[in-house]
Write a protein that holds these residues in place. Structure first.
Motif, PDB file in Angstrom:
ATOM      1  N   GLN A 327      23.618  13.793   3.314  1.00  0.00           N
ATOM      2  CA  GLN A 327      22.875  13.323   4.576  1.00  0.00           C
ATOM      3  C   GLN A 327      21.936  12.135   4.243  1.00  0.00           C
ATOM      4  O   GLN A 327      21.979  11.225   5.375  1.00  0.00           O
ATOM      5  CB  GLN A 327      21.875  14.516   5.117  1.00  0.00           C
ATOM      6  N   GLN A 331      25.918   9.489   3.393  1.00  0.00           N
ATOM      7  CA  GLN A 331      26.412   9.799   4.803  1.00  0.00           C
ATOM      8  C   GLN A 331      27.353   8.731   5.407  1.00  0.00           C
ATOM      9  O   GLN A 331      27.432   7.420   4.940  1.00  0.00           O
ATOM     10  CB  GLN A 331      25.083   9.352   5.612  1.00  0.00           C
ATOM     11  N   GLY A 332      28.495   9.185   5.840  1.00  0.00           N
ATOM     12  CA  GLY A 332      29.540   8.552   6.405  1.00  0.00           C
ATOM     13  C   GLY A 332      30.716   8.267   5.402  1.00  0.00           C
ATOM     14  O   GLY A 332      31.776   7.537   5.709  1.00  0.00           O
ATOM     15  N   HIS A 334      34.165   8.819   4.080  1.00  0.00           N
ATOM     16  CA  HIS A 334      35.013   9.765   4.519  1.00  0.00           C
ATOM     17  C   HIS A 334      35.635  10.831   3.828  1.00  0.00           C
ATOM     18  O   HIS A 334      35.912  11.959   4.321  1.00  0.00           O
ATOM     19  CB  HIS A 334      36.228   8.775   4.738  1.00  0.00           C
ATOM     20  N   ARG A 337      33.610  14.176   4.204  1.00  0.00           N
ATOM     21  CA  ARG A 337      33.589  14.691   5.489  1.00  0.00           C
ATOM     22  C   ARG A 337      33.620  16.223   5.762  1.00  0.00           C
ATOM     23  O   ARG A 337      32.811  16.574   6.861  1.00  0.00           O
ATOM     24  CB  ARG A 337      34.390  13.979   6.590  1.00  0.00           C
TER      25      ARG A 337
END
Length: 976
Positions: A327, A331-332, A334, A337
């Motif tokens: 988090q 974060q982000g 891919h 995910r």
């Protein structure tokens, strides 16, 4: 028309007053100048109801240029500065063939002459004079302003003739409503005979629209004429602007060349170094990020490995740390995910695994053999499970342990019964299938051993439960203590932060003054806040970038979660070291409630054992087995149950009332049966008692002697010693001889059985006191009926109730009265203070017994009194001396003395004979008075004196009465 839609620039008044308002400044009355609308009509956007000025994809595809301008040629040829229109107004629209023609006057319109305006002129002439006078008084405005005002009013008046619908920004003929409002369909209808009229209406509409167009074009041309001078001025200044721009461009070019040289010489190298340094730092961050990603990628295999070793806390901590990293720092990404959702599902799976594991642990812990000495099963595993469950806020896990306790308690009883039944050959398990029926076939020793085994198993079971629950509570208190320490640490940090700010300001001041900190503060005097701040400044990560070789060092990693999470190692009472993280967010209220629930679970364990024991007892008591127990058996059972109750209270720390209540219920039944048996036995003894003195066996003497020693208990039987000792004639109690009957000896034993039963079963003290009082009252009343009431004549078949029977009954009652205070003290020591009021029963019994004894004494005196009355009523004063009456009286007195002397104590015998002597003197005095014999020294007096002397000599010759003061002088009447 203009006057109706606009106000005149000249002040007007509706009255004929001589004063008018001053003309308002024309500039203040003008509305703000608005920009001219675009001459190009806006293209429709497809929705006629939503036409507006906002950008449109359709409209904005082709930007407007000068080639899109469209101007009507007649409007361009018109000179807006002319005062009036030329005669080509109609020819420019309808052609050169159009000429002015004279219009034929209408027959419907009246002819207007100047006479029609005569009245108006009369009214307006005074006003015009006043107006002219005011014009002369007011200074005239500037000519340009007047012209501008006039032109503006005129143009505004003309524009107001144009309908408002043409001035709307969203005007579009594609809209059906707009089209119908501008061109009504009624003007184009040619049906019927209305063709000529419709054609005229169409022409009129066309002329009206043309007129509107002319007005708009004239205003546009006027606006252009007003701005023509500014346009030519701008064109004139264009050449100067171009020259200025050319010079500026050259200066800018020269400046750029100089800046380029400066950049190459002075800045390019330094900037390249900074850029490379930034690139290097970015590479280090990227490398650390990749390392962190690689670590996060190994989360799931690591969690699986931890779960395989039951490290639930470590697995949950790893999942929480990974979630925080995902988090915050990843974060982000891919590729990660789906990792967060996978970890959430894994966390839910761990919750189910922990609950199942705790259930398995509870089952294994409670169902393992009770002979095992180990109190806690796999303490490390238990502590790990409890920490994990607390971390996941599964605060109801103790309910699982409670359910397992109930099942285990049932299995303990069942297994004990099966093991005991298998060892008894008399019970055929193939014929008797049910365990309850098999248990009912046991005799008392077998069933008692079974109950004793069950109680011992339950005691071990409760000790194990207590040890396990204490471990769980210690974990809860450990977390609670950690929360308290965390709050204290936060408070301390807040105070230190305030101190650090003060120290930093002092250090900054000293540094500014050119002093060293060591000069201002001696060794050891540097405040902790300054030392910490200095160390933080020295170890600042921005002071020196990390080298490429030190990237793998722990301090250069970007795992902020591990650095942020403060953990503290704690050791449980069993020696298990656990790591408590700050993410265990449980409030003190929740932890305190959980600790109370765990303690309550221990109380429930005690209640469960007691409830199962009660059911076991009730199952055996269905056929009246417990009620048929004798005193020794029931006392043994009661002691066993009391011992188990005390053991459970000591283990669990709270009283359980179910087993105690069952014991009390059985004790009440036992008391009733115990009392009824002994009362029936006493009744049978009394009904068969012949009220003769009985010999006292040695065991009864030992029994009395044990009571004399201060303890009330039944001595153990000694067969060998009893055979050597012969029965005694009297019962010796504290040095006094008591002649008793056999019923009283047994009654004393029964009384001692009551007292010993109270010692063995303290819970029945009050019931026993009531029953014993009833027994003593029954003996008193029944013995009174049999002896005083002469009931023994019919019950036993006695011929008569002799004085010996009466004396023996009195002595027996005295023996019982002697023991009542001892019995009272015995019960008083075992009663609660609030129950002392029950001791009044003994006071009432003592009074009843004393009354009974007094009645027996009165009966003995009454017997002799009737004898005296019978004999002395026939007494005659005559020779020989002693008379036959006195010889008979002395004979009866000797028989009385012989009957009671060995039974009653000497003091009671003397008191009884004093009362008999008083009765004798009363009857003799009455007879002498009847015979008129007085104490005058005469012959009759001498005869009486001789008889009385014979009576006195015989009476005092009896054993124990030699010192008795008879006072025989009272038989004579006193002289008045």
């Amino acid at each position: 028309m203009a006057s109706s839609h606009s106000s005149s620039p000249v002040p007007q008044s509706n009255s004929s007053d001589a004063f008018f308002k001053k003309e308002v400044d024309a500039t203040k009355r003008f509305r703000p100048v608005q920009s001219l609308p675009d001459v190009c009509p806006k293209e429709p956007t497809g929705n006629p109801n939503s036409l507006h000025d906002s950008p449109s994809l359709v409209v904005d595809q082709q930007r407007w240029t000068i080639y899109h301008s469209k101007v009507n040629l007649p409007a361009a040829l018109n000179d807006p500065r002319l005062a009036k229109r030329e005669s080509d107004f109609f020819t420019k629209t309808w052609g050169v063939d159009f000429v002015d023609t004279e219009v034929t006057p209408s027959f419907y319109l009246p002819q207007i002459t100047k006479e029609h305006f005569a009245l108006y002129q009369q009214e307006i002439t005074p006003r015009e004079k006043v107006h002219e006078r005011c014009k002369n008084i007011c200074t005239p405005k500037d000519t340009f302003d007047r012209t501008l005002l006039h032109t503006h009013d005129k143009s505004r008046t003309d524009l107001e003739q144009v309908p408002k619908i043409f001035m709307k920004p969203d005007f579009a003929l594609e809209d059906s409503l707009t089209f119908n409002a501008v061109l009504p369909w009624s003007h184009f209808s040619t049906a019927g005979g209305k063709g000529n009229r419709d054609a005229a209406s169409s022409k009129l509409l066309q002329e009206k629209l043309s007129h509107y167009l002319d007005i708009v074009e004239v205003n546009i041309a006027h606006q252009i004429s007003l701005r023509s001078e500014a346009f030519f001025h701008a064109m004139t200044s264009q050449h100067e602007l171009q020259d200025y721009l050319r010079k500026t461009s050259q200066a800018v070019k020269l400046l750029r060349e100089k800046i380029s040289k400066i950049d190459k010489v002075m800045c390019e190298g330094s900037l390249r170094v900074l850029r490379l340094s930034l690139t290097r730092n970015n590479c280090i961050k990227a490398y650390n990020k990749l390392k962190l990603m690689a670590t996060v990628h190994q989360t799931q295999p690591t969690v699986q490995l931890l779960l395989s070793t039951s490290e639930y806390v470590g697995a949950l901590d790893l999942i929480a740390t990974t979630q925080e990293v995902l988090q915050q720092e990843l974060q982000g990404i891919h590729s990660f995910r789906h990792l967060g959702s996978q970890l959430c599902e894994l966390e839910k799976l761990i919750d189910k695994m922990m609950i199942a594991e705790f259930s398995t642990y509870a089952r294994n812990d409670l169902n393992r053999p009770l002979e095992d000495d180990c109190q806690i099963l796999e303490e490390e595993r238990l502590v790990s499970l409890v920490f994990g469950l607390l971390k996941q806020r599964k605060l109801n896990f103790y309910e699982i342990y409670g359910d397992e306790m109930i099942n285990t308690a049932k299995n303990i009883i069942k297994q004990c019964v099966v093991n005991t039944v298998s060892q008894i050959e008399e019970i055929d398990t193939e014929v008797v299938v049910k365990l309850a029926d098999q248990m009912r076939m046991m005799n008392f020793p077998q069933w008692f051993d079974l109950l004793k085994n069950i109680f011992s198993k339950f005691t071990i079971f409760l000790k194990r439960v207590k040890a396990t629950l204490n471990t769980i509570r210690s974990v809860v208190f450990l977390v609670l203590d950690k929360n308290q320490k965390t709050r204290d640490l936060e408070d301390t940090l807040q105070k230190n932060s305030a101190k650090e700010s003060m120290v930093d300001s002092e250090v900054a001041y000293l540094t500014h003054e050119g002093m060293f900190i060591s000069d201002a503060f001696g060794d050891g005097e540097l405040p902790a806040g300054a030392a910490d701040s200095a160390s933080q400044r020295n170890t600042s990560p921005n002071s020196e970038p990390c080298s490429s070789d030190s990237v793998s060092e722990p301090e250069c990693t970007t795992d902020s979660s591990s650095s942020k999470e403060h953990t503290s190692s704690s050791v449980t009472p069993g020696g298990v070291e656990m790591m408590i993280g700050e993410d265990m967010k449980l409030t003190d209220l929740e932890l305190g409630r959980l600790a109370n629930n765990i303690q309550e679970l221990l109380y429930n364990a005690s209640d469960i054992c007691h409830d199962r024991s009660v059911k076991f007892l009730m199952a055996r008591a269905k056929d009246g087995f417990l009620e048929k127990l004798n005193s020794n058996e029931f006392v043994t059972l009661s002691r066993l149950m009391e011992g188990f109750i005390l053991d459970t209270e000591q283990i669990c720390g709270r009283k359980s009332m179910s087993l105690r209540g069952a014991l009390q219920s059985q004790a009440n039944r036992f008391v009733n049966r115990f009392h009824e048996e002994r009362k029936t036995k006493l009744s049978l003894l009394l009904d068969n008692e012949r009220w003769k003195q009985a010999e006292v066996p040695a065991e009864f003497q030992d029994l009395v002697d044990s009571v004399s020693d201060g303890r009330i208990s039944l001595p153990e039987k000694k067969p060998t010693a009893t055979e050597e000792r012969k029965p005694a004639e009297f019962l010796i109690v504290e040095g006094q001889k008591y002649a008793t009957v056999g019923t009283v000896l047994l009654l004393i034993r029964i009384i001692l059985e009551y007292c010993q039963c109270v010692d063995n079963i303290p819970s029945i003290t009050t019931d026993m006191l009531t029953r014993l009082s009833d027994l003593l009252k029954y003996f008193n009343s029944r013995s009174c009926q049999l002896v005083l009431g002469a009931g023994a004549l019919q019950v036993v078949g006695l011929k008569t109730i002799t004085t010996k029977n009466l004396a023996l009954s009195s002595r027996c009652l005295q023996l019982i009265v002697h023991y009542i205070p001892i019995i009272r003290a015995h019960f008083e020591a075992r009663l609660q203070p609030k129950q002392f009021s029950m001791l009044r029963h003994f006071d009432h019994i003592t009074k009843d017994y004393h009354d009974h004894i007094a009645e027996i004494s009165a009966k003995l005196v009454a017997i002799m009194d009737s004898l005296f009355d019978k004999l002395l009523s026939k007494y005659e004063v005559k020779a020989p001396v002693p008379s036959a009456c006195f010889r008979n009286i002395c004979k009866q007195m000797a028989k009385m003395h012989e009957a009671i002397y060995d039974l009653l104590p000497e003091e009671q015998t003397q008191m009884l004979f004093l009362r008999i002597n008083a009765s004798y003197k009363l009857h003799l005095k009455r007879q002498l008075a009847h015979l008129n014999v007085v104490n005058d020294g005469g012959p009759l007096n001498g005869l009486v004196t001789s008889d009385v002397a014979f009576y006195t000599g015989n009476l005092q010759a009896l054993k124990g009465l030699n010192n008795l003061d008879l006072n025989m002088a009272e038989i004579w009447e006193q002289k008045r």
